[in-house]
Design an enzyme around this catalytic site. Structure first.
Site, PDB file in Angstrom:
ATOM      1  N   PHE A  31      27.015 -15.374  -1.388  1.00  0.00           N
ATOM      2  CA  PHE A  31      28.201 -14.682  -0.881  1.00  0.00           C
ATOM      3  C   PHE A  31      28.602 -15.315   0.446  1.00  0.00           C
ATOM      4  O   PHE A  31      27.806 -15.370   1.379  1.00  0.00           O
ATOM      5  CB  PHE A  31      27.899 -13.199  -0.697  1.00  0.00           C
ATOM      6  CG  PHE A  31      29.139 -12.362  -0.587  1.00  0.00           C
ATOM      7  CD1 PHE A  31      29.575 -11.602  -1.667  1.00  0.00           C
ATOM      8  CD2 PHE A  31      29.888 -12.335   0.591  1.00  0.00           C
ATOM      9  CE1 PHE A  31      30.736 -10.844  -1.570  1.00  0.00           C
ATOM     10  CE2 PHE A  31      31.045 -11.587   0.682  1.00  0.00           C
ATOM     11  CZ  PHE A  31      31.473 -10.835  -0.397  1.00  0.00           C
ATOM     12  N   ASP A  37      35.547 -18.728  -8.613  1.00  0.00           N
ATOM     13  CA  ASP A  37      34.274 -18.038  -8.827  1.00  0.00           C
ATOM     14  C   ASP A  37      34.091 -17.830 -10.338  1.00  0.00           C
ATOM     15  O   ASP A  37      33.737 -18.758 -11.057  1.00  0.00           O
ATOM     16  CB  ASP A  37      34.339 -16.732  -8.024  1.00  0.00           C
ATOM     17  CG  ASP A  37      33.032 -15.982  -7.940  1.00  0.00           C
ATOM     18  OD1 ASP A  37      32.053 -16.390  -8.562  1.00  0.00           O
ATOM     19  OD2 ASP A  37      32.984 -14.947  -7.246  1.00  0.00           O
ATOM     20  N   ARG A  77      37.422 -12.718   7.910  1.00  0.00           N
ATOM     21  CA  ARG A  77      38.343 -13.767   7.441  1.00  0.00           C
ATOM     22  C   ARG A  77      38.647 -14.762   8.567  1.00  0.00           C
ATOM     23  O   ARG A  77      38.981 -15.901   8.316  1.00  0.00           O
ATOM     24  CB  ARG A  77      39.663 -13.153   6.963  1.00  0.00           C
ATOM     25  CG  ARG A  77      39.554 -12.308   5.700  1.00  0.00           C
ATOM     26  CD  ARG A  77      40.942 -11.986   5.174  1.00  0.00           C
ATOM     27  NE  ARG A  77      40.954 -10.900   4.211  1.00  0.00           N
ATOM     28  CZ  ARG A  77      40.762 -11.046   2.903  1.00  0.00           C
ATOM     29  NH1 ARG A  77      40.513 -12.240   2.398  1.00  0.00           N
ATOM     30  NH2 ARG A  77      40.820 -10.008   2.093  1.00  0.00           N
ATOM     31  N   GLU A 136      43.676 -21.985  -3.603  1.00  0.00           N
ATOM     32  CA  GLU A 136      42.724 -20.869  -3.588  1.00  0.00           C
ATOM     33  C   GLU A 136      41.574 -21.161  -2.638  1.00  0.00           C
ATOM     34  O   GLU A 136      41.186 -22.316  -2.460  1.00  0.00           O
ATOM     35  CB  GLU A 136      42.141 -20.674  -4.989  1.00  0.00           C
ATOM     36  CG  GLU A 136      42.807 -19.591  -5.801  1.00  0.00           C
ATOM     37  CD  GLU A 136      42.494 -18.181  -5.309  1.00  0.00           C
ATOM     38  OE1 GLU A 136      42.193 -17.985  -4.122  1.00  0.00           O
ATOM     39  OE2 GLU A 136      42.566 -17.270  -6.138  1.00  0.00           O
ATOM     40  N   ASP A 137      41.031 -20.128  -2.049  1.00  0.00           N
ATOM     41  CA  ASP A 137      39.848 -20.314  -1.215  1.00  0.00           C
ATOM     42  C   ASP A 137      38.616 -20.552  -2.081  1.00  0.00           C
ATOM     43  O   ASP A 137      37.782 -21.387  -1.762  1.00  0.00           O
ATOM     44  CB  ASP A 137      39.623 -19.113  -0.276  1.00  0.00           C
ATOM     45  CG  ASP A 137      39.662 -17.789  -1.015  1.00  0.00           C
ATOM     46  OD1 ASP A 137      40.373 -17.691  -2.037  1.00  0.00           O
ATOM     47  OD2 ASP A 137      38.994 -16.843  -0.587  1.00  0.00           O
TER      48      ASP A 137
HETATM   49  C1  PRP Z   1      38.916 -14.038  -4.283  1.00  0.00           C
HETATM   50  C2  PRP Z   1      39.511 -15.424  -4.180  1.00  0.00           C
HETATM   51  C3  PRP Z   1      40.116 -15.642  -5.530  1.00  0.00           C
HETATM   52  C4  PRP Z   1      39.201 -14.852  -6.434  1.00  0.00           C
HETATM   53  C5  PRP Z   1      38.292 -15.802  -7.131  1.00  0.00           C
HETATM   54  O1  PRP Z   1      39.900 -13.099  -4.058  1.00  0.00           O
HETATM   55  O2  PRP Z   1      40.483 -15.488  -3.164  1.00  0.00           O
HETATM   56  O3  PRP Z   1      41.428 -15.130  -5.613  1.00  0.00           O
HETATM   57  O4  PRP Z   1      38.435 -13.965  -5.626  1.00  0.00           O
HETATM   58  O5  PRP Z   1      37.404 -15.094  -7.939  1.00  0.00           O
HETATM   59  P1  PRP Z   1      37.336 -15.269  -9.512  1.00  0.00           P
HETATM   60  O6  PRP Z   1      37.279 -16.743  -9.791  1.00  0.00           O
HETATM   61  O7  PRP Z   1      36.047 -14.557  -9.850  1.00  0.00           O
HETATM   62  O8  PRP Z   1      38.521 -14.606 -10.121  1.00  0.00           O
HETATM   63  P2  PRP Z   1      39.627 -11.568  -3.697  1.00  0.00           P
HETATM   64  O9  PRP Z   1      39.802 -10.723  -4.918  1.00  0.00           O
HETATM   65  O10 PRP Z   1      38.304 -11.449  -2.995  1.00  0.00           O
HETATM   66  O11 PRP Z   1      40.841 -11.222  -2.728  1.00  0.00           O
HETATM   67  P3  PRP Z   1      41.238 -11.863  -1.325  1.00  0.00           P
HETATM   68  O12 PRP Z   1      41.726 -13.280  -1.594  1.00  0.00           O
HETATM   69  O13 PRP Z   1      42.327 -10.983  -0.831  1.00  0.00           O
HETATM   70  O14 PRP Z   1      40.020 -11.846  -0.451  1.00  0.00           O
END
Ligand code: PRP
Length: 181
Positions: free
Chosen positions: A154, A105, A167, A101-102
């Protein structure tokens, strides 16, 4: 040619800092999984760039797979329910899986995925998150491999977006709260 590809955003982690940390994580994974095979399971779309770089620092035999989950409306704070919209292509039963995961959160996405994948009975299941925002956590979950722990800001770049933009930025940058969409 200049390497500056970011708009005027403040850099939180430079491409050099990211590269160094990702290489360290790769080495750590290599040590931990010596003699094993692993599946790197990326969560689209944000993890794509991290996975691509991390994988190139891993020498133990590995394969890639990807899942996608529905966004639950971070801005507006909806139900918090996460839904799988693209499943794995290959069965993960009996495999060593590292979910890539990136960012970790609130933890809702990885909590959902971890419980879901555990039902597939992998041999092992770990999480690699480039960024961790512990102050935002709503559920108790930790990553096994963390690139950087960050405050509640952010961030964009290196796979992470603001309204799908940025991105591609090579650095991880801070997005000012008043940035126009
Ligand atoms: C982001 C990130 C994780 C998630 C983490 O995805 O890539 O999947 O949020 O957040 P959390 O811990 O609050 O669940 P996003 O929904 O922004 O989609 P993306 O990866 O397509 O940008």
């Amino acid at each position: 040619m200049s390497t500056k590809t970011s708009p005027d955003l403040q850099v939180l982690f430079s491409r050099e800092q990211i590269a160094e940390r990702v290489a360290e994580l790769g080495r750590q994974i290599d040590q931990d999984y010596a003699g094993e095979n692993i599946v790197l399971l990326g969560v689209l779309k944000g993890a794509a760039i991290f996975l691509a770089d991390l994988a190139r620092h891993i020498t133990v035999p590995n394969t890639f797979d990807f899942v996608a989950v529905s966004s639950y409306g971070k801005g507006q704070k909806t139900s918090g329910a996460v839904k799988l919209i693209k499943d794995v292509d290959q069965p993960i039963e009996g495999k060593n899986v590292i979910v890539v995961e990136d960012i970790l959160d609130t933890g809702l996405t990885l909590d959902f995925l971890k419980k879901l994948f555990a039902q597939h009975r992998p041999r092992s299941l770990r999480i690699a998150a480039l960024l961790d925002k512990p102050s935002r956590r709503l559920v108790k979950i930790d990553a096994d491999y963390v690139g950087f722990s960050i405050p509640n800001k952010f961030v964009v770049g290196y796979g992470m977006d603001y309204a799908e933009r940025f991105r591609n930025l090579p650095d991880i940058c801070l997005m000012p709260p008043d940035y126009p969409e």
